[in-house]
Design a protein around this motif. Structure first.
Motif, PDB file in Angstrom:
ATOM      1  N   ARG A 180       0.763  -1.030   0.019  1.00 31.16           N
ATOM      2  CA  ARG A 180      -0.079  -0.100  -0.171  1.00 31.16           C
ATOM      3  C   ARG A 180       0.891   1.329   0.008  1.00 31.16           C
ATOM      4  NH1 ARG A 180      -3.147  -3.120   3.614  1.00 31.16           N
ATOM      5  NH2 ARG A 180      -2.054  -2.127   5.402  1.00 31.16           N
ATOM      6  N   VAL A 181       0.392   2.257  -0.782  1.00 31.53           N
ATOM      7  CA  VAL A 181       1.170   3.449  -1.276  1.00 31.53           C
ATOM      8  C   VAL A 181       0.418   4.520  -0.410  1.00 31.53           C
ATOM      9  CG1 VAL A 181       2.484   5.036  -2.496  1.00 31.53           C
ATOM     10  CG2 VAL A 181       2.727   2.782  -3.185  1.00 31.53           C
ATOM     11  N   GLU A 182       0.907   5.151   0.808  1.00 31.12           N
ATOM     12  CA  GLU A 182       0.352   6.256   1.208  1.00 31.12           C
ATOM     13  C   GLU A 182       0.628   7.748   0.692  1.00 31.12           C
ATOM     14  OE1 GLU A 182      -0.825   5.858   5.643  1.00 31.12           O
ATOM     15  OE2 GLU A 182       0.974   4.770   5.331  1.00 31.12           O
ATOM     16  N   ALA A 183      -0.299   8.494   0.593  1.00 33.06           N
ATOM     17  CA  ALA A 183       0.090   9.906   0.169  1.00 33.06           C
ATOM     18  C   ALA A 183       1.065  10.769   1.500  1.00 33.06           C
ATOM     19  CB  ALA A 183      -1.200  10.777  -0.103  1.00 33.06           C
ATOM     20  N   LEU A 184       1.732  10.959   1.111  1.00 32.15           N
ATOM     21  CA  LEU A 184       2.873  11.839   1.985  1.00 32.15           C
ATOM     22  C   LEU A 184       2.644  13.182   1.874  1.00 32.15           C
ATOM     23  CD1 LEU A 184       5.806   9.666   2.266  1.00 32.15           C
ATOM     24  CD2 LEU A 184       3.855   9.349   3.384  1.00 32.15           C
ATOM     25  N   PRO A 185       2.609  14.296   2.926  1.00 34.22           N
ATOM     26  CA  PRO A 185       2.573  15.542   2.933  1.00 34.22           C
ATOM     27  C   PRO A 185       4.136  16.158   2.279  1.00 34.22           C
ATOM     28  CG  PRO A 185       2.923  15.280   5.184  1.00 34.22           C
ATOM     29  CD  PRO A 185       2.900  13.883   4.267  1.00 34.22           C
ATOM     30  N   PRO A 186       3.744  17.381   1.366  1.00 34.38           N
ATOM     31  CA  PRO A 186       5.191  17.848   0.995  1.00 34.38           C
ATOM     32  C   PRO A 186       5.802  18.591   2.231  1.00 34.38           C
ATOM     33  CG  PRO A 186       3.450  19.219   0.540  1.00 34.38           C
ATOM     34  CD  PRO A 186       2.698  18.068   0.933  1.00 34.38           C
ATOM     35  N   VAL A 187       7.148  18.138   2.255  1.00 36.47           N
ATOM     36  CA  VAL A 187       7.945  18.584   3.650  1.00 36.47           C
ATOM     37  C   VAL A 187       9.357  18.960   3.070  1.00 36.47           C
ATOM     38  CG1 VAL A 187       6.482  17.607   5.293  1.00 36.47           C
ATOM     39  CG2 VAL A 187       8.614  16.501   4.506  1.00 36.47           C
ATOM     40  N   ARG A 188       9.943  19.901   3.992  1.00 31.44           N
ATOM     41  CA  ARG A 188      11.485  19.989   3.558  1.00 31.44           C
ATOM     42  C   ARG A 188      12.282  19.212   4.549  1.00 31.44           C
ATOM     43  NH1 ARG A 188      13.560  26.232   4.018  1.00 31.44           N
ATOM     44  NH2 ARG A 188      11.968  26.195   2.255  1.00 31.44           N
ATOM     45  N   LEU A 189      12.939  18.263   3.995  1.00 27.19           N
ATOM     46  CA  LEU A 189      13.830  17.298   4.656  1.00 27.19           C
ATOM     47  C   LEU A 189      15.120  17.714   4.875  1.00 27.19           C
ATOM     48  CD1 LEU A 189      12.403  13.914   3.668  1.00 27.19           C
ATOM     49  CD2 LEU A 189      11.940  15.177   5.460  1.00 27.19           C
ATOM     50  N   GLY A 190      15.878  17.719   5.895  1.00 27.40           N
ATOM     51  CA  GLY A 190      17.107  17.882   5.990  1.00 27.40           C
ATOM     52  C   GLY A 190      17.480  19.377   6.374  1.00 27.40           C
ATOM     53  N   VAL A 379      17.274  10.553   7.093  1.00 29.14           N
ATOM     54  CA  VAL A 379      15.973  10.255   7.908  1.00 29.14           C
ATOM     55  C   VAL A 379      15.810   8.841   8.216  1.00 29.14           C
ATOM     56  CG1 VAL A 379      13.505  10.568   8.228  1.00 29.14           C
ATOM     57  CG2 VAL A 379      14.783  12.376   7.054  1.00 29.14           C
ATOM     58  N   ALA A 380      15.855   8.538   9.497  1.00 24.07           N
ATOM     59  CA  ALA A 380      15.720   7.047   9.630  1.00 24.07           C
ATOM     60  C   ALA A 380      14.337   6.889  10.649  1.00 24.07           C
ATOM     61  CB  ALA A 380      17.080   6.544  10.663  1.00 24.07           C
ATOM     62  N   PHE A 381      13.569   5.892  10.244  1.00 18.71           N
ATOM     63  CA  PHE A 381      12.555   5.392  10.991  1.00 18.71           C
ATOM     64  C   PHE A 381      12.647   3.973  11.498  1.00 18.71           C
ATOM     65  CE2 PHE A 381      10.926   7.965   7.256  1.00 18.71           C
ATOM     66  CZ  PHE A 381      10.080   8.798   7.992  1.00 18.71           C
ATOM     67  N   VAL A 382      13.003   3.844  12.935  1.00 18.04           N
ATOM     68  CA  VAL A 382      13.388   2.752  13.418  1.00 18.04           C
ATOM     69  C   VAL A 382      12.221   2.304  14.138  1.00 18.04           C
ATOM     70  CG1 VAL A 382      15.090   1.900  15.227  1.00 18.04           C
ATOM     71  CG2 VAL A 382      15.527   4.047  13.720  1.00 18.04           C
ATOM     72  N   LEU A 383      12.064   0.869  13.707  1.00 18.56           N
ATOM     73  CA  LEU A 383      10.934   0.006  14.391  1.00 18.56           C
ATOM     74  C   LEU A 383      11.115  -0.355  15.775  1.00 18.56           C
ATOM     75  CD1 LEU A 383      10.115  -0.039  11.310  1.00 18.56           C
ATOM     76  CD2 LEU A 383       8.873  -1.814  11.621  1.00 18.56           C
ATOM     77  N   ARG A 428       5.754  14.018   8.356  1.00 15.77           N
ATOM     78  CA  ARG A 428       5.735  15.549   8.893  1.00 15.77           C
ATOM     79  C   ARG A 428       6.687  15.828  10.122  1.00 15.77           C
ATOM     80  NH1 ARG A 428       1.026  15.467   9.380  1.00 15.77           N
ATOM     81  NH2 ARG A 428       0.168  15.839   7.228  1.00 15.77           N
ATOM     82  N   LEU A 429       6.757  14.857  10.954  1.00 16.06           N
ATOM     83  CA  LEU A 429       7.632  15.182  12.093  1.00 16.06           C
ATOM     84  C   LEU A 429       9.272  15.192  11.574  1.00 16.06           C
ATOM     85  CD1 LEU A 429       6.266  12.855  14.957  1.00 16.06           C
ATOM     86  CD2 LEU A 429       6.474  15.547  14.753  1.00 16.06           C
ATOM     87  N   ALA A 430       9.419  14.592  10.445  1.00 14.89           N
ATOM     88  CA  ALA A 430      10.825  14.372  10.090  1.00 14.89           C
ATOM     89  C   ALA A 430      11.302  15.691   9.417  1.00 14.89           C
ATOM     90  CB  ALA A 430      10.985  13.228   9.130  1.00 14.89           C
ATOM     91  N   GLY A 431      10.122  16.289   9.014  1.00 22.94           N
ATOM     92  CA  GLY A 431      10.679  17.597   8.186  1.00 22.94           C
ATOM     93  C   GLY A 431      10.340  18.834   9.178  1.00 22.94           C
ATOM     94  N   ALA A 432       9.907  18.719  10.266  1.00 18.08           N
ATOM     95  CA  ALA A 432       9.856  19.643  11.334  1.00 18.08           C
ATOM     96  C   ALA A 432      11.457  19.958  11.780  1.00 18.08           C
ATOM     97  CB  ALA A 432       9.089  19.358  12.422  1.00 18.08           C
ATOM     98  N   PRO A 433      11.595  21.188  12.362  1.00 15.60           N
ATOM     99  CA  PRO A 433      12.862  21.551  12.856  1.00 15.60           C
ATOM    100  C   PRO A 433      13.234  20.523  13.823  1.00 15.60           C
ATOM    101  CG  PRO A 433      11.343  23.598  12.445  1.00 15.60           C
ATOM    102  CD  PRO A 433      10.604  22.179  12.510  1.00 15.60           C
ATOM    103  N   ASP A 434      14.737  19.962  13.489  1.00 17.14           N
ATOM    104  CA  ASP A 434      15.143  18.908  14.455  1.00 17.14           C
ATOM    105  C   ASP A 434      14.218  17.797  14.885  1.00 17.14           C
ATOM    106  OD1 ASP A 434      17.656  20.549  14.504  1.00 17.14           O
ATOM    107  OD2 ASP A 434      16.789  21.658  16.370  1.00 17.14           O
ATOM    108  N   GLY A 435      13.433  17.449  13.750  1.00 17.80           N
ATOM    109  CA  GLY A 435      12.621  16.230  13.827  1.00 17.80           C
ATOM    110  C   GLY A 435      11.674  16.571  15.036  1.00 17.80           C
TER     111      GLY A 435
END
Length: 449
Positions: A180-190, A379-383, A428-435
């Motif tokens: 399944r592919v979820e729609a992601l919001p446009p964010v500024r990463l990094g 950006v890392a998503f750690v389960l 969205r959190l990953a694109g926020a300032p300092d995660g």
């Protein structure tokens, strides 16, 4: 697209067709032989006529049905051939009677894997010469994979119920069930390091630094690019050259180690990671980035170059389809470390790195931390293995937080993932300032806990 099925006849002679006699047909045949024998003993000609009728009728039905079997064609149409997990696909079956004789009652059966649902069966009424019947059914699966559909089987009977023959069609179709592919919001990463997303997309597509070697002025060149020093030297207008635009690159790293995930099924942590990698890859391709999908084994799609996106040899839609097809059949690896992926990232171009990690021990956390040196932003998503395994709140939390701290000190934006986490919220959190202050010091799991 409709695909005609090819006939698959095994022992299709009349001798084999006699094996299709029903109980009624065999009874008629036995009664006819018995009546003929009795007529000979008793000398009754009328009884002989009855015996011949009872004997010939099932044999004629066998011959007619045997000829009819080879004059009935079947086809299958699958739409669409690629679906997301839990989505439905429609399978349409068509049977054509291309003979000059009508058929009896037909039973149509298609063979499907059990994960797609029960085996469909249809009873079709008598078909006139040149007639056609169409039926359809739906299939769905919560599990990724490639599933064969077929072969199609058609069971024919004569109007008297004397004989029943089965015709098999050997063609198969394949249904691909992708994550399944979820729609992601446009964010500024990094942030200031890379600036991926809407805010910097235009800047990423601009030309690079000017070449110090000027060229002659051409009609339509921007006068602001005139190199006056070279103009004075050569006595004609000279402009600064431009390098070819360089598209921003991204690597989506998926940890597939079996030791890093617990459980199985559509709601397991591994399936969440696969769906997350698919969503991120498709999202970044749609934004024009050159995306490469990399696993812990070091294998990548579409290849080491990681080309893709608009204007590339691989169109973004084609590349997205290629990655989804790869993820549809991706399984756990037997490896225990992330070193092959680290080696594959050597010599990288400093692009964005988005990783989906399973449970990390101290050694693998250090290896993942060194990957950050090969990327511009990471950006890392750690389960969280403890929470996915159903451990009580706070179990093994110290070890998990220590792994996150190692990644963050190396420059990763690292976010923990707990059961029920929503990828759009984490993105969205990953694109926020300092995660968002590292998800408020790990107090959030997918924005819900």
């Amino acid at each position: 697209m409709r695909r005609p099925t090819g006939a698959r006849e095994a022992g299709g002679g009349l001798g084999a067709a006699l094996g299709g006699l029903t109980t009624r047909g065999r009874s008629f045949l036995a009664a006819g032989v018995a009546a003929a024998g009795c007529s000979y003993v008793l000398g009754q000609e009328d009884l002989l006529r009855v015996g011949l009728l009872l004997t010939v009728l099932p044999l004629v039905c066998v011959v007619v049905l045997h000829r009819t079997r080879h004059r009935v064609t079947g086809s299958r149409r699958l739409a669409p051939a690629r679906v997301s997990a839990s989505a439905e696909a429609r399978v349409s079956l068509r049977v054509d009677n291309v003979s000059r004789l009508p058929t009896g009652v037909l039973m149509l059966q298609d063979r499907v894997p059990y994960v797609l649902g029960p085996r469909p069966r249809f009873v079709l009424a008598r078909m006139e010469p040149g007639g056609r019947r169409e039926v359809s059914y739906r299939v769905r699966s919560d599990l990724r994979g490639r599933y064969p559909l077929g072969p199609l089987e058609l069971r024919l009977t004569d109007p008297f119920g004397m004989c029943e023959l089965t015709r098999g069609f050997g063609a198969y179709d394949t249904l691909t069930v992708v994550p399944r592919v979820e729609a992601l919001p446009p964010v500024r990463l990094g942030g200031r390091s890379a600036g991926y997303g809407d805010g910097r997309h235009g800047a990423l597509a601009l030309a690079g630094e000017d070449d110090i070697i000027p060229r002659g002025y051409r009609h339509g060149d921007d006068m602001r690019r005139v190199h006056w020093r070279s103009t004075a030297r050569y006595g004609e207008l000279m402009v600064r050259r431009e390098e070819q635009p360089q598209r921003a690159r991204c690597t989506v790293l998926l940890d597939t180690r079996a030791v890093a995930y617990a459980g199985a099924g559509p709601h397991s942590p591994f399936e969440w990671a696969v769906a997350g990698a698919a969503s991120v890859a498709v999202h970044l391709l749609e934004r024009g980035l050159a995306v490469r999908l990399l696993t812990d084994t070091g294998s990548s799609v579409p290849g080491p170059e990681g080309t893709g996106g608009a204007g590339s040899p691989h169109g973004s839609a084609d590349l997205a389809g290629l990655m989804l097809d790869t993820l549809a059949v991706l399984d756990h690896s037997e490896g225990t470390g992330l070193s092959p992926a680290h080696d594959a990232l050597r010599g990288g171009d400093g692009g964005l790195l988005v990783a989906f990690f399973g449970e990390l021990d101290e050694q693998q956390a250090m290896t993942a931390a060194r990957m950050r040196r090969r990327s511009g932003a990471a950006v890392a998503f750690v389960l969280d293995g403890a929470s996915w395994a159903g451990a009580p709140q706070g179990a093994d939390r110290g070890g998990a937080k220590e792994r996150l701290r190692v990644l963050r000190e190396a420059g990763w934006t690292a976010l923990p993932v707990a059961p029920g986490a929503a990828l759009p919220d984490l993105w969205r959190l990953a694109g926020a300032p300092d995660g968002l202050a590292d998800a408020r010091r790990d107090g959030v799991a997918g924005g819900r806990s």
